[in-house]
Write a protein that holds these residues in place. Structure first.
Motif, PDB file in Angstrom:
ATOM      1  N   GLU A 183       0.696  -1.103   0.111  1.00  0.00           N
ATOM      2  CA  GLU A 183      -0.098  -0.108   0.031  1.00  0.00           C
ATOM      3  C   GLU A 183       0.906   1.538   0.006  1.00  0.00           C
ATOM      4  N   PHE A 184       1.929   1.063   0.523  1.00  0.00           N
ATOM      5  CA  PHE A 184       2.910   2.262   0.652  1.00  0.00           C
ATOM      6  C   PHE A 184       3.452   2.681  -0.556  1.00  0.00           C
ATOM      7  N   VAL A 185       3.983   1.487  -1.238  1.00  0.00           N
ATOM      8  CA  VAL A 185       4.822   1.983  -2.595  1.00  0.00           C
ATOM      9  C   VAL A 185       3.768   2.005  -3.737  1.00  0.00           C
ATOM     10  N   GLY A 186       2.668   1.310  -3.787  1.00  0.00           N
ATOM     11  CA  GLY A 186       1.713   1.424  -4.789  1.00  0.00           C
ATOM     12  C   GLY A 186       1.579   0.370  -5.811  1.00  0.00           C
ATOM     13  N   GLN A 187       0.703  -0.109  -6.420  1.00  0.00           N
ATOM     14  CA  GLN A 187       0.694  -1.222  -7.461  1.00  0.00           C
ATOM     15  C   GLN A 187       1.484  -0.807  -8.648  1.00  0.00           C
ATOM     16  N   GLN A 188       1.080   0.352  -9.027  1.00  0.00           N
ATOM     17  CA  GLN A 188       1.887   0.744 -10.288  1.00  0.00           C
ATOM     18  C   GLN A 188       3.527   0.941 -10.176  1.00  0.00           C
ATOM     19  N   ARG A 247      -2.525  -7.727  -2.831  1.00  0.00           N
ATOM     20  CA  ARG A 247      -2.183  -7.969  -1.128  1.00  0.00           C
ATOM     21  C   ARG A 247      -2.203  -9.246  -0.710  1.00  0.00           C
ATOM     22  N   PHE A 248      -1.998  -9.736   0.551  1.00  0.00           N
ATOM     23  CA  PHE A 248      -2.376 -11.222   1.072  1.00  0.00           C
ATOM     24  C   PHE A 248      -3.578 -10.885   1.848  1.00  0.00           C
ATOM     25  N   VAL A 249      -4.670 -10.382   1.375  1.00  0.00           N
ATOM     26  CA  VAL A 249      -6.064 -10.349   2.027  1.00  0.00           C
ATOM     27  C   VAL A 249      -6.898 -10.506   0.581  1.00  0.00           C
ATOM     28  N   ARG A 250      -8.009 -11.014   0.913  1.00  0.00           N
ATOM     29  CA  ARG A 250      -9.184 -11.221  -0.144  1.00  0.00           C
ATOM     30  C   ARG A 250      -9.698  -9.908  -0.655  1.00  0.00           C
ATOM     31  N   MET A 251      -9.265  -9.505  -1.907  1.00  0.00           N
ATOM     32  CA  MET A 251      -9.700  -8.381  -2.557  1.00  0.00           C
ATOM     33  C   MET A 251      -9.775  -8.774  -4.099  1.00  0.00           C
ATOM     34  N   SER A 252     -10.654  -7.987  -4.617  1.00  0.00           N
ATOM     35  CA  SER A 252     -10.887  -8.099  -6.104  1.00  0.00           C
ATOM     36  C   SER A 252      -9.704  -7.582  -7.112  1.00  0.00           C
ATOM     37  N   ALA A 253      -9.492  -7.745  -7.893  1.00  0.00           N
ATOM     38  CA  ALA A 253      -8.437  -7.270  -9.038  1.00  0.00           C
ATOM     39  C   ALA A 253      -8.583  -5.658  -9.012  1.00  0.00           C
ATOM     40  N   ASP A 254      -9.806  -5.133  -8.934  1.00  0.00           N
ATOM     41  CA  ASP A 254      -9.989  -3.785  -8.933  1.00  0.00           C
ATOM     42  C   ASP A 254      -9.521  -3.086  -7.589  1.00  0.00           C
ATOM     43  N   GLU A 255     -10.044  -3.734  -6.617  1.00  0.00           N
ATOM     44  CA  GLU A 255      -9.615  -3.425  -5.367  1.00  0.00           C
ATOM     45  C   GLU A 255      -8.078  -3.200  -4.732  1.00  0.00           C
ATOM     46  N   ASN A 256      -7.358  -4.322  -5.602  1.00  0.00           N
ATOM     47  CA  ASN A 256      -6.049  -4.313  -5.444  1.00  0.00           C
ATOM     48  C   ASN A 256      -5.415  -3.236  -6.161  1.00  0.00           C
ATOM     49  N   ARG A 257      -5.758  -2.639  -7.284  1.00  0.00           N
ATOM     50  CA  ARG A 257      -5.209  -1.487  -7.936  1.00  0.00           C
ATOM     51  C   ARG A 257      -5.465  -0.189  -7.215  1.00  0.00           C
ATOM     52  N   HIS A 258      -6.098  -0.089  -6.094  1.00  0.00           N
ATOM     53  CA  HIS A 258      -6.336   1.186  -5.189  1.00  0.00           C
ATOM     54  C   HIS A 258      -5.650   0.747  -4.071  1.00  0.00           C
ATOM     55  N   THR A 259      -4.898   1.769  -3.518  1.00  0.00           N
ATOM     56  CA  THR A 259      -3.968   1.601  -2.344  1.00  0.00           C
ATOM     57  C   THR A 259      -4.385   2.705  -1.688  1.00  0.00           C
ATOM     58  N   ASN A 260      -3.959   2.795  -0.155  1.00  0.00           N
ATOM     59  CA  ASN A 260      -4.413   3.447   0.775  1.00  0.00           C
ATOM     60  C   ASN A 260      -3.790   4.772   1.053  1.00  0.00           C
ATOM     61  N   PRO A 261      -4.382   5.863   1.416  1.00  0.00           N
ATOM     62  CA  PRO A 261      -3.860   6.814   1.994  1.00  0.00           C
ATOM     63  C   PRO A 261      -2.729   6.726   3.195  1.00  0.00           C
ATOM     64  N   VAL A 262      -1.717   7.167   3.298  1.00  0.00           N
ATOM     65  CA  VAL A 262      -0.613   6.962   4.200  1.00  0.00           C
ATOM     66  C   VAL A 262      -0.183   8.126   4.760  1.00  0.00           C
ATOM     67  N   ARG A 263      -0.099   8.454   5.891  1.00  0.00           N
ATOM     68  CA  ARG A 263       0.909   9.463   6.439  1.00  0.00           C
ATOM     69  C   ARG A 263       1.871   9.011   7.552  1.00  0.00           C
ATOM     70  N   PHE A 264       2.868   9.981   7.467  1.00  0.00           N
ATOM     71  CA  PHE A 264       4.063   9.939   8.568  1.00  0.00           C
ATOM     72  C   PHE A 264       4.013  11.039   9.359  1.00  0.00           C
ATOM     73  N   PRO A 320      -3.594   2.448 -13.158  1.00  0.00           N
ATOM     74  CA  PRO A 320      -4.267   2.277 -14.679  1.00  0.00           C
ATOM     75  C   PRO A 320      -3.576   1.550 -15.669  1.00  0.00           C
ATOM     76  N   ASP A 321      -2.289   0.996 -15.084  1.00  0.00           N
ATOM     77  CA  ASP A 321      -1.546   0.335 -16.393  1.00  0.00           C
ATOM     78  C   ASP A 321      -2.008  -1.039 -16.417  1.00  0.00           C
ATOM     79  N   PRO A 322      -2.067  -1.597 -17.642  1.00  0.00           N
ATOM     80  CA  PRO A 322      -2.582  -3.164 -17.788  1.00  0.00           C
ATOM     81  C   PRO A 322      -1.453  -3.945 -17.477  1.00  0.00           C
TER      82      PRO A 322
END
Length: 434
Positions: free
Chosen positions: A163-168, A187-204, A221-223
């Motif tokens: 989630e920090f680095v991002g799928q793209q 990720r290593f949780v149950r998610m759809s392909a679309d859900e795995n394309r989206h990654t969380n907001p992160v703050r330090f 958006p990359d195929p």
């Protein structure tokens, strides 16, 4: 018919695998002859049926010159980068490297691998993570995720680095480094392909909770290129324990060929030995941190405070671990990452014996699932997979102990100062999701 032969014939009959554009497996005579020396029944049954077990092995000899500069000779047994295996937790290694690389590229002095982090949710199935009571600060951090991913192969640590680095960025970065046949899609949780394309907001954040840096939610958006179909087995269990009578489809799952995995580890342990573009952008302090936690034992670690009995020294050191061997040889350290899932076991290791001045690399993967059903938790990890990996590790280790070297290596670069477990009242961590 002996039980091992019966097992092989059963597994051969039940295994169904489809792949397009498969290549030719590579085997070197030297390694084939070396492996023939070990007459363990389990070991030889696997060696004699590499297709059945989807076996691949890379043994790397390391020789030093008079200036201590290493050279590498790779020997292969049934290695084919187009032959799919599920990489499981091995993908935690590139995610750790990419996380450190991203921090360095951000060039924010107050944001380091030790800086406290918090994860929010902004899309379907995403979850928050604001605290981590297993860390010394009580907060998550990239350093703490890497510890957990390496020491016991913690799954949440991987998902948060994803989630920090991002799928793209993950996939673009790996492809730019020359790992063109790799992909990390989930990720290593149950998610759809679309859900795995989206990654969380992160703050330090600072220790007082004030914001240092905010990273917005991201979308890839990359195929992906899924033209090479990968299906395995004769059936699989669904999440609600229903049996589906068709092969399990790995076509859109993570992929990390064994050669790429071995090269990633080599690029960490010997960055000067690979082309510039293949190296990860790491600092000297990053390398020392990685070396420590690639080789440190869970029982030596204070944060997290793992149960040293459950997570023994050889817990994630497959080439030195079987049901009878939980302790490591004296003055041997293994810098490695393993993965196990869906009947696959995989390990890539750099082994150092400081007493006998021995070093080498070894990487291997095999598949043990005689009933041909995926997701049923009925794999031969304990009876075939781990005993084979131990025998393979010992075959190479014993050969290396006897192998003559022109120059004795100076291995001081890899001597780490490891932690000592503090006796305090904190409860130990058990039953990690890995």
């Amino acid at each position: 018919m002996d039980p091992f032969t019966t097992f092989v014939k059963t597994l051969s009959a039940l295994c169904l695998f489809v792949t397009t554009g498969a290549g030719q497996a590579r085997t070197d005579d030297f390694l084939k002859k070396l492996l023939a020396r070990n007459q363990s029944p389990i070991f030889q049954e696997v060696i004699r049926h590499p297709e059945t077990y989807r076996l691949q092995i890379i043994y790397t000899q390391i020789n030093r010159d008079k200036n201590n500069t290493p050279s590498f000779t790779h020997y292969y047994f049934h290695v084919d980068s187009t032959d799919y295996f599920n990489p499981a937790s091995t993908v935690k290694l590139p995610l750790a490297l990419l996380s450190l690389e991203k921090l360095n590229r951000m060039q924010k002095p107050d944001v380091t691998k030790f800086t406290a982090m918090q994860f929010d949710s902004a899309y379907s199935k995403q979850t928050k993570e604001w605290r981590d009571e297993t860390s010394e600060t009580g907060y998550p951090s990239i350093a703490h995720f890497i510890k957990k991913a390496f020491l016991v192969s913690d799954n949440d640590a991987y998902s948060r680095m994803y989630e920090f680095v991002g799928q793209q960025e993950i996939n673009r970065s790996l492809h730019a480094k020359g790992y063109l046949d790799t992909r990390i899609t989930h990720r290593f949780v149950r998610m759809s392909a679309d859900e795995n394309r989206h990654t969380n907001p992160v703050r330090f954040i600072r220790q007082d909770g004030t914001l240092l840096y905010a990273q917005p939610a991201a979308y890839n958006p990359d195929p992906f290129d899924f033209r090479r179909v990968a299906r395995l087995g004769k059936g699989y269990m669904t999440g609600n324990d229903s049996l589906v009578h068709e092969p399990f489809n790995f076509t859109e799952r993570n992929k990390l060929p064994l050669e790429a995995f071995q090269q990633m580890l080599q690029s960490v342990m010997f960055p000067e030995s690979v082309p510039d573009r293949q190296r990860f952008n790491l600092t000297p302090a990053d390398y020392r941190f990685l070396y420590q936690y690639l080789s440190q034992y869970p029982g030596e670690t204070n944060y997290p405070k793992y149960d040293a009995k459950q997570y023994y020294d050889a817990y994630v050191k497959f080439f030195f671990m079987d049901s009878l061997h939980h302790q490591m040889p004296d003055r041997v350290r293994v810098f490695n990452k393993v993965g196990w899932a869906y009947g696959f076991l995989t390990d890539a290791s750099y082994v150092v014996d400081f007493k006998n001045k021995v070093e080498y690399m070894l990487a291997a993967t095999l598949y043990v699932n005689s009933d041909g059903i995926l997701n049923d938790d009925k794999y031969e990890f304990d009876t075939v997979g781990q005993p084979f990996m131990y025998q393979l590790g010992q075959t190479i280790y014993q050969y290396e102990l006897s192998r003559k070297r022109r120059y004795v290596p100076d291995l001081s670069r890899f001597r780490m100062t490891y932690e000592k477990r503090i006796n305090d009242n904190r409860p130990v961590v058990r039953d990690v999701d890995n």
